[in-house]
Design a protein around this motif. Structure first.
Motif, PDB file in Angstrom:
ATOM      1  N   GLU A  49       1.900  -5.730  -4.479  1.00 46.61           N
ATOM      2  CA  GLU A  49       3.018  -6.696  -5.158  1.00 46.61           C
ATOM      3  C   GLU A  49       4.183  -5.858  -4.990  1.00 46.61           C
ATOM      4  OE1 GLU A  49       1.922  -8.235  -9.051  1.00 46.61           O
ATOM      5  OE2 GLU A  49       0.759  -9.841  -8.057  1.00 46.61           O
ATOM      6  N   LYS A  50       5.098  -6.380  -4.027  1.00 45.71           N
ATOM      7  CA  LYS A  50       6.192  -5.508  -3.456  1.00 45.71           C
ATOM      8  C   LYS A  50       6.901  -6.577  -2.691  1.00 45.71           C
ATOM      9  CE  LYS A  50       7.461  -1.290  -1.128  1.00 45.71           C
ATOM     10  NZ  LYS A  50       8.246  -0.651  -2.099  1.00 45.71           N
ATOM     11  N   SER A  51       8.517  -6.474  -2.794  1.00 44.35           N
ATOM     12  CA  SER A  51       9.357  -7.230  -1.806  1.00 44.35           C
ATOM     13  C   SER A  51       9.600  -6.276  -0.708  1.00 44.35           C
ATOM     14  CB  SER A  51      10.655  -7.423  -2.675  1.00 44.35           C
ATOM     15  OG  SER A  51      11.423  -8.053  -1.823  1.00 44.35           O
ATOM     16  N   VAL A  52       9.583  -6.676   0.391  1.00 45.81           N
ATOM     17  CA  VAL A  52       9.891  -6.013   1.565  1.00 45.81           C
ATOM     18  C   VAL A  52      10.455  -7.024   2.797  1.00 45.81           C
ATOM     19  CG1 VAL A  52       7.897  -4.241   1.431  1.00 45.81           C
ATOM     20  CG2 VAL A  52       7.484  -6.302   2.919  1.00 45.81           C
ATOM     21  N   LEU A  61       1.358   3.349   0.188  1.00 49.92           N
ATOM     22  CA  LEU A  61       1.455   2.260  -1.108  1.00 49.92           C
ATOM     23  C   LEU A  61      -0.081   2.177  -1.723  1.00 49.92           C
ATOM     24  CD1 LEU A  61       3.041  -0.703   0.642  1.00 49.92           C
ATOM     25  CD2 LEU A  61       4.288   0.757  -1.013  1.00 49.92           C
ATOM     26  N   GLU A  62       0.180   1.896  -3.118  1.00 47.78           N
ATOM     27  CA  GLU A  62      -1.193   1.701  -3.734  1.00 47.78           C
ATOM     28  C   GLU A  62      -1.446   0.523  -4.063  1.00 47.78           C
ATOM     29  OE1 GLU A  62      -4.527   3.092  -5.552  1.00 47.78           O
ATOM     30  OE2 GLU A  62      -3.290   4.703  -4.533  1.00 47.78           O
ATOM     31  N   PRO A  63      -2.762  -0.093  -3.715  1.00 46.90           N
ATOM     32  CA  PRO A  63      -2.925  -1.445  -3.803  1.00 46.90           C
ATOM     33  C   PRO A  63      -3.169  -1.953  -5.370  1.00 46.90           C
ATOM     34  CG  PRO A  63      -4.804  -0.614  -2.721  1.00 46.90           C
ATOM     35  CD  PRO A  63      -3.726   0.465  -2.915  1.00 46.90           C
ATOM     36  N   LYS A  64      -2.836  -3.087  -5.563  1.00 45.38           N
ATOM     37  CA  LYS A  64      -2.798  -3.925  -6.893  1.00 45.38           C
ATOM     38  C   LYS A  64      -4.359  -3.956  -7.193  1.00 45.38           C
ATOM     39  CE  LYS A  64      -1.571  -6.988 -10.484  1.00 45.38           C
ATOM     40  NZ  LYS A  64      -0.842  -8.208 -10.750  1.00 45.38           N
ATOM     41  N   LYS A  65      -5.064  -4.675  -6.071  1.00 44.49           N
ATOM     42  CA  LYS A  65      -6.499  -4.694  -6.145  1.00 44.49           C
ATOM     43  C   LYS A  65      -7.081  -4.767  -4.883  1.00 44.49           C
ATOM     44  CE  LYS A  65      -6.626  -9.777  -5.837  1.00 44.49           C
ATOM     45  NZ  LYS A  65      -7.032 -11.078  -6.548  1.00 44.49           N
ATOM     46  N   ARG A  66      -8.476  -4.495  -4.826  1.00 51.66           N
ATOM     47  CA  ARG A  66      -8.989  -4.384  -3.487  1.00 51.66           C
ATOM     48  C   ARG A  66     -10.563  -5.489  -3.768  1.00 51.66           C
ATOM     49  NH1 ARG A  66      -7.898   1.037  -3.972  1.00 51.66           N
ATOM     50  NH2 ARG A  66      -6.754   2.064  -2.263  1.00 51.66           N
ATOM     51  N   ASP A  81       3.085 -16.239  -5.590  1.00 58.14           N
ATOM     52  CA  ASP A  81       3.293 -16.752  -4.483  1.00 58.14           C
ATOM     53  C   ASP A  81       4.616 -16.161  -3.628  1.00 58.14           C
ATOM     54  OD1 ASP A  81       1.638 -19.165  -5.009  1.00 58.14           O
ATOM     55  OD2 ASP A  81       3.296 -20.291  -6.153  1.00 58.14           O
ATOM     56  N   ASP A  82       5.001 -15.026  -4.281  1.00 56.73           N
ATOM     57  CA  ASP A  82       6.238 -14.551  -3.572  1.00 56.73           C
ATOM     58  C   ASP A  82       5.978 -13.028  -3.868  1.00 56.73           C
ATOM     59  OD1 ASP A  82       7.668 -16.722  -2.588  1.00 56.73           O
ATOM     60  OD2 ASP A  82       8.369 -17.021  -4.669  1.00 56.73           O
ATOM     61  N   MET A  83       6.528 -12.183  -2.992  1.00 54.40           N
ATOM     62  CA  MET A  83       6.718 -10.698  -2.885  1.00 54.40           C
ATOM     63  C   MET A  83       5.320 -10.174  -2.987  1.00 54.40           C
ATOM     64  SD  MET A  83      10.285 -10.498  -4.746  1.00 54.40           S
ATOM     65  CE  MET A  83      10.059 -11.551  -6.166  1.00 54.40           C
ATOM     66  N   PHE A  84       4.550 -10.125  -2.029  1.00 50.52           N
ATOM     67  CA  PHE A  84       3.248  -9.851  -1.899  1.00 50.52           C
ATOM     68  C   PHE A  84       2.880  -9.236  -0.452  1.00 50.52           C
ATOM     69  CE2 PHE A  84       2.355 -14.026  -1.175  1.00 50.52           C
ATOM     70  CZ  PHE A  84       1.321 -14.078  -0.123  1.00 50.52           C
ATOM     71  N   LEU A  85       2.093  -8.574  -0.381  1.00 51.33           N
ATOM     72  CA  LEU A  85       1.582  -8.049   1.009  1.00 51.33           C
ATOM     73  C   LEU A  85      -0.057  -8.050   1.011  1.00 51.33           C
ATOM     74  CD1 LEU A  85       3.765  -5.551  -0.011  1.00 51.33           C
ATOM     75  CD2 LEU A  85       3.775  -5.252   2.529  1.00 51.33           C
ATOM     76  N   VAL A  86      -0.792  -8.191   1.983  1.00 53.92           N
ATOM     77  CA  VAL A  86      -2.132  -8.295   2.067  1.00 53.92           C
ATOM     78  C   VAL A  86      -2.590  -7.471   3.532  1.00 53.92           C
ATOM     79  CG1 VAL A  86      -4.233  -9.605   2.255  1.00 53.92           C
ATOM     80  CG2 VAL A  86      -2.092 -10.420   0.721  1.00 53.92           C
TER      81      VAL A  86
END
Length: 178
Positions: A49-52, A61-66, A81-86
């Motif tokens: 969860e991050k805005s880029v 970066l440290e993931p919020k979950k795996r 729904d917003d500001m995430f990376l996968v």
């Protein structure tokens, strides 16, 4: 014979120039499959969860979950729904050797890698947009990685491919493992 960038423009009889058009041409070398003992179905993923505005260096970066996902499906992994990376990672099973075209259609940015090589670059903040790239693959398992981010507005990710024995289609869970 080598990877090259070609830029061209046309001129009319009065000397007026067109815009410069650019083409990137990569020398493609067939990729060998890799051996994997007891692969599991689906893909592994990391969720952030991050805005880029562009895809970052994920090593910092440290993931919020795996976890695991059946295929490249955002709804299986996202928590907002917003500001995430996968990042999805695994292997794709290629049944027929040949030239494959891979596609990412995403809102916002995405990149697709095979054997660590960028095949599709669809990075940046934008609405749903498709980009493609090609690679020659031998029969067997090949490492695949898709990175994507969403800033605000709609979100979406569709990953497709086509090869010597198939038309363009979404990459299904049947050919994915991790």
């Amino acid at each position: 014979s080598e990877t090259s960038v070609v830029r061209a423009r046309t001129f009319n009889s009065e000397g007026k120039a067109s815009r410069i058009n650019k083409g990137d041409f990569r020398k493609i070398t067939p990729k060998d499959p890799i051996k994997v003992k007891n692969p599991k179905k689906g893909l592994s993923f990391e969720y952030y969860e991050k805005s880029v505005e562009l895809l970052p260096d994920f090593k910092n970066l440290e993931p919020k979950k795996r976890g695991s996902a059946s295929h490249f499906e955002l709804n299986e992994v996202i928590e907002r729904d917003d500001m995430f990376l996968v990042v999805f990672e695994g292997y794709i099973n290629i049944e027929t050797a040949g030239t494959y075209t891979f596609y990412t259609e995403s809102d916002d940015g995405s990149k697709l890698y095979i054997h660590g090589e960028t095949i599709v670059d669809n990075d940046g903040s934008h609405g749903m947009r498709e980009r493609a790239g090609q690679i020659i693959l031998k029969k067997g398992l090949h490492p695949i990685r898709v990175e994507m981010f969403d800033n605000t507005g709609d979100e979406g990710l569709v990953v497709k491919y086509e090869g010597p024995d198939s038309s363009k289609k979404t990459i299904s869970s049947k050919v994915l493992s991790h």
